[in-house]
Scaffold this motif. Structure first.
Motif, short mmCIF file in Angstrom:
data_model
loop_
_atom_site.label_atom_id
_atom_site.label_comp_id
_atom_site.label_asym_id
_atom_site.label_seq_id
_atom_site.Cartn_x
_atom_site.Cartn_y
_atom_site.Cartn_z
N ASP A 234 0.85 -0.86 -0.03
CA ASP A 234 -0.24 -0.65 -0.05
C ASP A 234 0.78 1.32 0.03
OD1 ASP A 234 -2.61 -1.39 0.47
OD2 ASP A 234 -2.87 -1.07 2.28
N CYS A 235 0.99 2.17 -0.89
CA CYS A 235 1.11 3.41 -1.08
C CYS A 235 0.32 4.27 0.31
CB CYS A 235 1.43 4.53 -2.63
SG CYS A 235 -0.66 4.45 -2.52
N LYS A 236 1.00 5.52 -0.18
CA LYS A 236 -0.46 7.08 0.74
C LYS A 236 -1.31 7.35 0.61
CE LYS A 236 0.65 11.54 2.95
NZ LYS A 236 1.42 12.74 2.50
N PHE A 237 -1.63 7.49 -1.03
CA PHE A 237 -2.66 7.33 -1.13
C PHE A 237 -3.42 6.92 -0.94
CE2 PHE A 237 -6.14 7.63 -4.88
CZ PHE A 237 -6.22 9.14 -5.08
N SER A 238 -3.43 5.15 -1.38
CA SER A 238 -4.62 4.51 -1.09
C SER A 238 -4.66 4.00 0.37
CB SER A 238 -3.59 3.25 -1.13
OG SER A 238 -2.56 2.57 -0.92
N ARG A 239 -3.77 4.41 1.39
CA ARG A 239 -3.91 3.69 2.81
C ARG A 239 -5.01 5.45 3.07
NH1 ARG A 239 0.85 3.27 3.16
NH2 ARG A 239 1.82 5.64 4.01
N GLN A 240 -5.25 6.90 2.97
CA GLN A 240 -5.51 7.73 2.76
C GLN A 240 -7.10 7.48 1.92
OE1 GLN A 240 -4.12 10.79 0.63
NE2 GLN A 240 -2.62 11.18 2.25
N VAL A 241 -7.11 7.07 1.24
CA VAL A 241 -9.03 6.56 0.88
C VAL A 241 -9.66 5.17 1.35
CG1 VAL A 241 -9.85 5.29 -1.30
CG2 VAL A 241 -8.16 6.81 -1.73
N LYS A 242 -8.25 3.83 2.33
CA LYS A 242 -9.15 3.53 3.05
C LYS A 242 -8.85 3.97 4.20
CE LYS A 242 -6.79 -1.18 1.53
NZ LYS A 242 -5.81 -2.01 1.68
N ARG A 243 -8.39 4.80 4.96
CA ARG A 243 -8.81 4.87 6.35
C ARG A 243 -10.41 5.94 5.49
NH1 ARG A 243 -4.49 8.21 6.58
NH2 ARG A 243 -3.27 6.81 7.47
N LYS A 244 -10.44 6.60 5.22
CA LYS A 244 -11.38 7.75 4.49
C LYS A 244 -12.45 6.86 5.10
CE LYS A 244 -13.18 11.55 2.26
NZ LYS A 244 -13.40 12.67 2.08
N THR A 245 -13.30 5.84 4.52
CA THR A 245 -13.91 4.66 3.95
C THR A 245 -13.96 4.18 6.06
OG1 THR A 245 -13.75 3.93 1.81
CG2 THR A 245 -14.99 2.82 3.04
N THR A 246 -13.26 3.48 6.10
CA THR A 246 -13.19 2.86 7.61
C THR A 246 -13.48 4.26 8.43
OG1 THR A 246 -11.59 1.59 7.25
CG2 THR A 246 -11.58 1.94 9.47
N TYR A 247 -13.09 5.47 9.04
CA TYR A 247 -14.14 6.18 8.99
C TYR A 247 -15.18 6.37 9.29
CZ TYR A 247 -9.21 8.21 11.03
OH TYR A 247 -7.85 7.87 11.63
N MET A 248 -15.80 6.54 7.99
CA MET A 248 -17.54 6.44 8.05
C MET A 248 -17.96 5.49 8.32
SD MET A 248 -19.37 6.71 4.15
CE MET A 248 -19.21 4.88 3.81
N LEU A 249 -17.59 4.36 8.59
CA LEU A 249 -18.50 3.07 8.50
C LEU A 249 -18.07 2.96 10.35
CD1 LEU A 249 -17.33 0.57 5.59
CD2 LEU A 249 -19.45 2.08 5.96
N PHE A 250 -17.54 3.58 10.77
CA PHE A 250 -16.81 3.11 12.49
C PHE A 250 -17.82 4.54 12.73
CE2 PHE A 250 -14.29 4.85 15.70
CZ PHE A 250 -14.38 4.01 16.32
N THR A 251 -17.59 5.84 12.50
CA THR A 251 -18.38 6.30 12.22
C THR A 251 -20.07 6.20 12.70
OG1 THR A 251 -17.21 8.16 11.25
CG2 THR A 251 -19.65 9.33 12.16
#
Length: 361
Positions: A234-251
């Motif tokens: 994973d690169c930085k950009f892919s982690r950002q996309v995954k992180r945003k998706t995870t934050y949405m579902l976690f919220t």
């Protein structure tokens, strides 16, 4: 209460906080049906409309043909059922007080259209949230093992089957109150069924799922904070996309848990005190218990309101469903280009890239 009192005399019928209305001298300030029902109708409509937009959008648009979106759509269906149940319950209260429904008919309607579907909606929601947390865990820790659309649909059907099975005993125990406000209640008296059903909902549909989901999301967020993960590219950009998706579902998950907590506490109080809800709501000895029970009755329906707001904050495509003029460039062709951009910006393997764009931002 006057012996000549007729609840059909006015639409502003006074609902006693003491549901049995046995001792008029101890009654607290009443609440009119019009104000209470207006709140229920408004909250239900506000919950049905945005969730219906999400379901229709996911069904009609090809860019939403992703497993995670189908799980989100299943949550929206659960919320629609919850709001519809609230509307049905409020409407039946009016009909019963107006004497438009006989007691046997009202009792049958209570069993089919109020407590049972409400419990099914909650149970299916918690099952779907567990599936989503597991799917996110797989996407982060095992990105090559993607959840297929076919399997996502199958998991949604399994969640509904489990929810109907676990909620079915409530059809037997649900009844209508004989005195005003003639509401539908799950239990009129405390029995063995009350203990078994409440233990099931408290431990297996709240405490254990909450622990599992928080543990999974904790592992996920800890992994996303790492810049380099051994065995993944994973690169930085892919982690950002995954992180945003995870934050949405976690919220979404955390808000659901918070709004359901008073309901879970009321189940615990019921098990400890061995009193049913209608008895605790007019308890003169413990005001805290009464507050918790009332919060559980009013907050649980509001779980249907926050999901669309969270999705709009984190997800551009879902935001476009509600505000089509916000960004006219968001369409299927742009979605296809975004997938190519992710591939070019990250030197990742194909399995990882496919997992990244399951919920585009």
């Amino acid at each position: 209460k006057s012996p000549n009192y007729d609840p059909a005399d006015s639409i502003d019928i006074m609902l006693c906080t003491n549901y049995t209305c046995r001792n008029g001298s101890q009654l607290k300030p009443p609440l009119t049906v019009s104000a209470s029902l207006m709140l229920q109708y408004i909250s239900s409509v506000l919950g049905i409309v945005p969730n219906l937009i999400i379901v229709v959008g996911i069904y009609r648009k090809k860019l939403f043909a992703k497993p995670t979106y189908y799980l989100i759509g299943n949550l929206a269906i659960c919320d629609i059922l919850l709001c519809t149940t609230t509307l049905a319950n409020a409407t039946m209260v009016i009909f019963a007080l107006r004497k438009l429904l006989s007691s046997p008919v009202h009792n049958v309607l209570c069993k089919i259209f109020t407590i049972f579907p409400r419990a099914s909606s909650y149970t299916c929601s918690i099952q779907t949230l567990i599936i989503i947390s597991i799917e996110r865990y797989q996407a982060i820790f095992r990105p090559t093992r993607r959840l297929s659309i076919k399997r996502a649909k199958r998991l949604c059907l399994i969640a509904w089957a489990i929810s109907f099975l676990l909620s079915f005993p409530l059809i037997i125990t649900t009844s209508n109150m004989k005195s005003p406000p003639k509401a539908c209640v799950g239990f009129l008296t405390y029995t063995v069924w009350t203990t078994l059903i409440n233990i099931n909902f408290l431990f297996f549909q709240f405490i254990i799922p909450t622990i599992v989901m928080i543990a999974l999301y904790s592992l996920i967020l800890a992994r996303l904070r790492k810049k380099i993960v051994q065995g993944q590219n994973d690169c930085k950009f892919s982690r950002q996309v995954k992180r945003k998706t995870t934050y949405m579902l976690f919220t979404t998950t955390i808000l659901f848990i918070l709004l359901s907590t008073p309901w879970a506490i009321s189940l615990g109080v019921t098990l400890i005190s061995r009193k049913v809800v209608i008895d605790m709501m007019h308890s003169q000895r413990n005001s805290f218990t009464e507050v918790i029970v009332r919060l559980s009755r009013y907050l649980l329906p509001f779980t249907a309101l926050y999901n669309p707001i969270v999705y709009c904050i984190f997800n551009g495509h879902i935001r476009h469903l509600f505000f089509p003029c916000y960004d006219k460039n968001i369409d299927e062709s742009k979605y296809s280009k975004d997938r190519v951009i992710v591939q070019k910006r990250c030197d990742c393997n194909p399995g990882v890239s496919n997992g990244i764009t399951s919920v585009p931002t």
